[in-house]
Design a protein around this motif. Structure first.
Motif, PDB file in Angstrom:
ATOM      1  N   ASN A  28       2.512   0.934  -4.795  1.00  0.00           N
ATOM      2  CA  ASN A  28       1.470   1.877  -4.787  1.00  0.00           C
ATOM      3  C   ASN A  28       0.043   1.550  -4.761  1.00  0.00           C
ATOM      4  OD1 ASN A  28       1.180   1.738  -7.727  1.00  0.00           O
ATOM      5  ND2 ASN A  28       2.653   3.292  -8.053  1.00  0.00           N
ATOM      6  N   ILE A  29      -0.392   0.556  -4.420  1.00  0.00           N
ATOM      7  CA  ILE A  29      -1.673   0.005  -4.483  1.00  0.00           C
ATOM      8  C   ILE A  29      -2.243   0.716  -3.296  1.00  0.00           C
ATOM      9  CG2 ILE A  29      -1.017  -2.239  -5.759  1.00  0.00           C
ATOM     10  CD1 ILE A  29      -1.558  -3.628  -2.831  1.00  0.00           C
ATOM     11  N   GLN A  64       6.535   2.957  -8.310  1.00  0.00           N
ATOM     12  CA  GLN A  64       6.593   1.831  -8.517  1.00  0.00           C
ATOM     13  C   GLN A  64       5.356   1.245  -8.168  1.00  0.00           C
ATOM     14  OE1 GLN A  64       9.289   3.223  -7.052  1.00  0.00           O
ATOM     15  NE2 GLN A  64      10.810   3.101  -8.583  1.00  0.00           N
ATOM     16  N   ALA A  65       4.809   0.208  -9.120  1.00  0.00           N
ATOM     17  CA  ALA A  65       3.442  -0.529  -8.806  1.00  0.00           C
ATOM     18  C   ALA A  65       3.690  -1.530  -7.766  1.00  0.00           C
ATOM     19  CB  ALA A  65       3.088  -0.791 -10.452  1.00  0.00           C
ATOM     20  N   TRP A  66       4.935  -1.673  -7.585  1.00  0.00           N
ATOM     21  CA  TRP A  66       5.081  -2.877  -6.329  1.00  0.00           C
ATOM     22  C   TRP A  66       4.811  -2.107  -5.033  1.00  0.00           C
ATOM     23  CZ3 TRP A  66       8.638  -1.021  -3.236  1.00  0.00           C
ATOM     24  CH2 TRP A  66       9.793  -0.138  -3.827  1.00  0.00           C
ATOM     25  N   GLU A 123       1.024  -1.262   0.042  1.00  0.00           N
ATOM     26  CA  GLU A 123      -0.107   0.176  -0.084  1.00  0.00           C
ATOM     27  C   GLU A 123       0.774   1.343  -0.073  1.00  0.00           C
ATOM     28  OE1 GLU A 123      -2.923   0.254   3.176  1.00  0.00           O
ATOM     29  OE2 GLU A 123      -3.394   2.274   2.659  1.00  0.00           O
ATOM     30  N   GLY A 124       0.677   2.202  -1.090  1.00  0.00           N
ATOM     31  CA  GLY A 124       1.491   3.305  -0.963  1.00  0.00           C
ATOM     32  C   GLY A 124       1.377   4.134  -2.100  1.00  0.00           C
ATOM     33  N   ASN A 125       2.170   5.163  -2.282  1.00  0.00           N
ATOM     34  CA  ASN A 125       1.708   5.942  -3.471  1.00  0.00           C
ATOM     35  C   ASN A 125       3.301   6.374  -4.138  1.00  0.00           C
ATOM     36  OD1 ASN A 125       2.997   7.906  -1.645  1.00  0.00           O
ATOM     37  ND2 ASN A 125       1.442   9.305  -1.619  1.00  0.00           N
ATOM     38  N   ILE A 126       4.272   5.396  -4.060  1.00  0.00           N
ATOM     39  CA  ILE A 126       5.511   5.800  -4.646  1.00  0.00           C
ATOM     40  C   ILE A 126       5.312   5.561  -6.146  1.00  0.00           C
ATOM     41  CG2 ILE A 126       6.941   5.232  -2.565  1.00  0.00           C
ATOM     42  CD1 ILE A 126       8.012   2.673  -3.846  1.00  0.00           C
TER      43      ILE A 126
END
Lengths: 505, 505
Positions: free
Chosen positions: B360-361, B356-358, B351-354
């Protein structure tokens, strides 16, 4: 030449029609032939006519050139031979001709205008009450859909137990009293109930007349009619005709509907649920279609659990139902490569809240699947299945739309229209983005799907300037982020469903 | 026997420790041996000791029986031989022993208590400031995570360019000035920068002392320490030691940490990014681990792009990083079948917002992946990567949690605890649901993921009554829907992330 009535002037790709009197004895659908020969400076075509009941025979023709045409109508239907001529005028603004396979596995109208296909589905909308049909047309006129999938035969399925307004054949249906949502009976293969009495040699012209009026209504709205010729959700036996009866039916449909520029042929919906039919049967039907459609309209066949081999020569485009519960349009580029044909995503699940997962995804997920399909170079399709107090579900009956995706699909249509060339071509970007390009890469959309990057960096090795826009595909906004050169960083809001558009100046 | 200090009484599965003086000349890490022989009525084990600096040698031991133990400590470290005995008391409430592979591909503590594994990741939290380490422990104490993945070696990666508080070896690091988020330099394989000076024969005890204090802190919180022995994100050369140096390191780690009941061994993070190493190298390291860990702690190895062959005998469980951009824990049951081992989903994106898609879900998607993994009989893992003004991201540094999923994971932990037996076993349900059962089917959870059925029907052919509950996995509610027999319909709200729990009365 008495009693011949015909169109004296028709615009290019519209429908010339000649109505003629003929023999009524015996079974005119079967016992007599009728065909027209059309000759102009540029083309020369022989097309089948058909019997429309009450001693009326009709020949239709779609001219492809702006010039004078002469015609001769012959056959055993009459002892007369009919001749005439008509003038073909330029096509009007909405009329770009039939849809063809264009470049880069994209679709385009015959005049070269890109066809950015955005389909929806109302399987049996023409079998509902006239007022509901009118409501469907009104809804379509207010939305961005430009292709509609629907069936000639009535449908027996959940939410579809009432009788249609007409039947395709003369005869009487089995008793359907007692069939309802609380007492669902779906007839498996080889289990059509007793009590149907149909004459598969005699069509019911009223059924087809209404159907073709609706094709024309859609044509007036700029909507392609993706006609489903056969389907397995049946209690009348229309899915269980003999090969000869099917061929007879297909020839009648080709003779009646081919001259409408906006028709496409879907050989079947969920062909693989016709357990009594083999691929050879479908190939035979395909041969009827491509032999008897003089205009080469788009042709495909739609699966349920297993794809048809879309690489077969008669198939113009893939007509895909996703076969994975989770991934659908994410595979568009893979299917483009596999079949080397345009990918039309006719079923990637529907927005709604019914029991089945094919009909209960959210508007956000429907929209996300549309963008995945679009950026990957394919054509996503919509449907809507919200529970309704009167069991009127868009997916089958038409009517009104209730969901959140149609507005977003309208927004997507605007973005599609802005694409240079025929459409987006998928290319390999970073592993965690979806990238489609146009104009040799001078135009690119980077789509982030359900991921939420807070920023993205880009690096161009050339000296061009790039205009960057941030597209919020859900909130339907396009924000200019500035013009950049070389290496630059674009800040994003860290929300789902964002895209970045980059245009070389 | 002078100067021997040791634990006089220890509870079962806690750590006995003996500290002894020994030779300091030469390189005591390498030049001297030390081992302990432990004997009780039920067991008899020989375990390695290790040098802890300043002339201190230590032998640790984890007893598995409540009884008297005798020990002898020998080796070249001293001219003395040491003997003693100690008493093992019953385990306290939080202490269920080490985690083992239990029945039905589930995990369980050695005393048989199910281990409903809910992992999270703070790769290098022990290398951060003491205050940040304390904050991490506080956050963990407030959440439901019961396994933590973290590294012995420091990490060089985005958001990880600062120096660790200590190094595992004596020596000095290369110059890292100028490395920051605006000037990212990641060293590819065989590209460790110049300027590192390490003695791979001399460990830095301070580094390991802090690390083991943290293992003990986690143990006190009931959290398993999933220790990552090697990883490729490196600028110091710790990923480029010789096979002999690696073996020397692994034996030291086994001797120091094995006696803590809560350790697991992860041979490597993203083993397949060590491009200079072959499977044979990893198998050699695995042999060091299983030979020198006297207690058989759980062992695995974690992939990046390509799974390790988890069917290899030394591997106790799959430690999976998803390799598809879209599907992760949806494949849990497939992996259970493929490897026939517990499936631990160590990376299903964070979970996040960086960028990379690994990383930022959304919290909703993280939670959905957890439920998919749980109902399919596996063990989902969490991580959090929100951009932070001081670049403190939970996934690497620990600290505080900012996301929406941890509260839902806490709710899931409660549901997990209510599962009869060792956990859920995935079974085939309808095509569009995820079903896990326990208690021979008397307990079932039907999970609907991102789908939104407005209702579901169930049909039981027996005469039992079934209690039905509607679980909203996102809003964290459990609603009793009533008790039913035979065929019945359950109305659902038509929202995403719902589940139905059915318990036979």
């Amino acid at each position: 030449m008495e009693n011949l009535r015909y169109t004296a002037s028709v615009e290019k790709w519209d429908t010339f029609e000649a109505v003629l009197p003929g023999f009524q004895d015996g079974n005119p659908f079967k016992d007599y032939t009728i065909y027209g020969v059309f000759v102009s400076g540029n083309e020369r075509k022989t097309v089948d006519g058909f019997y429309d009941g009450n001693g009326r025979y009709i020949v239709r023709f779609m001219p492809s050139f702006e010039e004078e045409y002469e015609f001769t109508i012959k056959g055993t239907f009459s002892s007369e031979e009919y001749r005439g001529n008509f003038k073909v005028t330029p096509s009007s603004e909405i009329n770009h001709g039939p849809v063809r396979v264009g470049s880069h596995l994209h679709l385009a109208y015959e005049d070269g205008t890109p066809f950015h296909c955005l389909g929806t589905t109302c399987y049996v909308w023409t079998h509902q009450s006239t007022s509901l049909q009118e409501e469907t047309l009104k809804t379509l006129s207010e939305n961005a859909f430009n292709k509609l999938r629907f069936c000639i035969f009535p449908k027996h399925y959940i939410y579809n137990f009432h009788e249609p307004i007409s039947y395709p054949y003369e005869g009487t249906p089995c008793d359907s009293s007692g069939l309802n949502e609380d007492n669902i009976v779906l007839f498996g293969d080889n289990a059509i109930p007793e009590g149907n009495h149909w004459d598969f040699q005699r069509f019911n012209p009223v059924h087809f007349q209404n159907f073709e009026e609706r094709i024309k209504d859609l044509r007036a709205l700029g909507i392609e009619a993706d006609i489903i010729l056969m389907h397995p959700y049946d209690r009348w036996g229309f899915s269980h005709m003999s090969p000869e009866e099917e061929a007879f039916y297909l020839r009648y449909v080709m003779a009646r509907f081919s001259a409408y520029r906006n028709v496409w042929w879907s050989l079947a919906n969920e062909y693989d649920l016709f357990f009594h039919k083999s691929v050879a049967d479908w190939e035979a039907n395909a041969r009827e279609v491509y032999t008897h459609d003089p205009y080469g309209h788009l042709r495909s066949i739609h699966n349920c659990l297993e794809f048809y081999d879309y690489s077969r020569p008669w198939i113009t485009h893939s007509s895909i139902q996703r076969i994975d519960l989770y991934k659908s349009s994410e595979l568009t580029d893979e299917w483009r490569l596999r079949y080397n044909k345009p990918v039309v995503l006719d079923e990637i699940a529907y927005e709604g809240n019914i029991n089945q997962a094919w009909g209960n995804i959210s508007g956000q997920e429907m929209t996300r699947r549309f963008w995945e399909g679009f950026v990957r170079g394919g054509y996503p399709g919509h449907g809507e299945t919200y529970q309704h107090p009167e069991n009127i579900l868009w997916w089958s009956h038409g009517g009104s739309l209730h969901g959140e995706s149609p507005a977003r699909i309208k927004f997507l249509a605007e973005i599609m229209q802005q694409t240079p060339g025929s459409g987006l071509i998928p290319v390999k970007g970073e592993w965690d983005e979806v990238v489609g390009i146009a104009d040799n890469g001078a135009y690119a959309i980077h789509y982030y799907s359900g991921f939420r990057p807070g920023f993205r960096t880009f690096s161009f090795k050339d000296n061009h300037s790039y205009e960057v826009e941030i597209i919020d595909t859900w909130n339907m906004t396009v924000e200019n982020a500035g013009t950049f050169q070389g290496k630059f960083k674009i800040t994003l809001p860290g929300r789902e469903f964002m895209a970045i558009r980059i245009i070389r100046k």
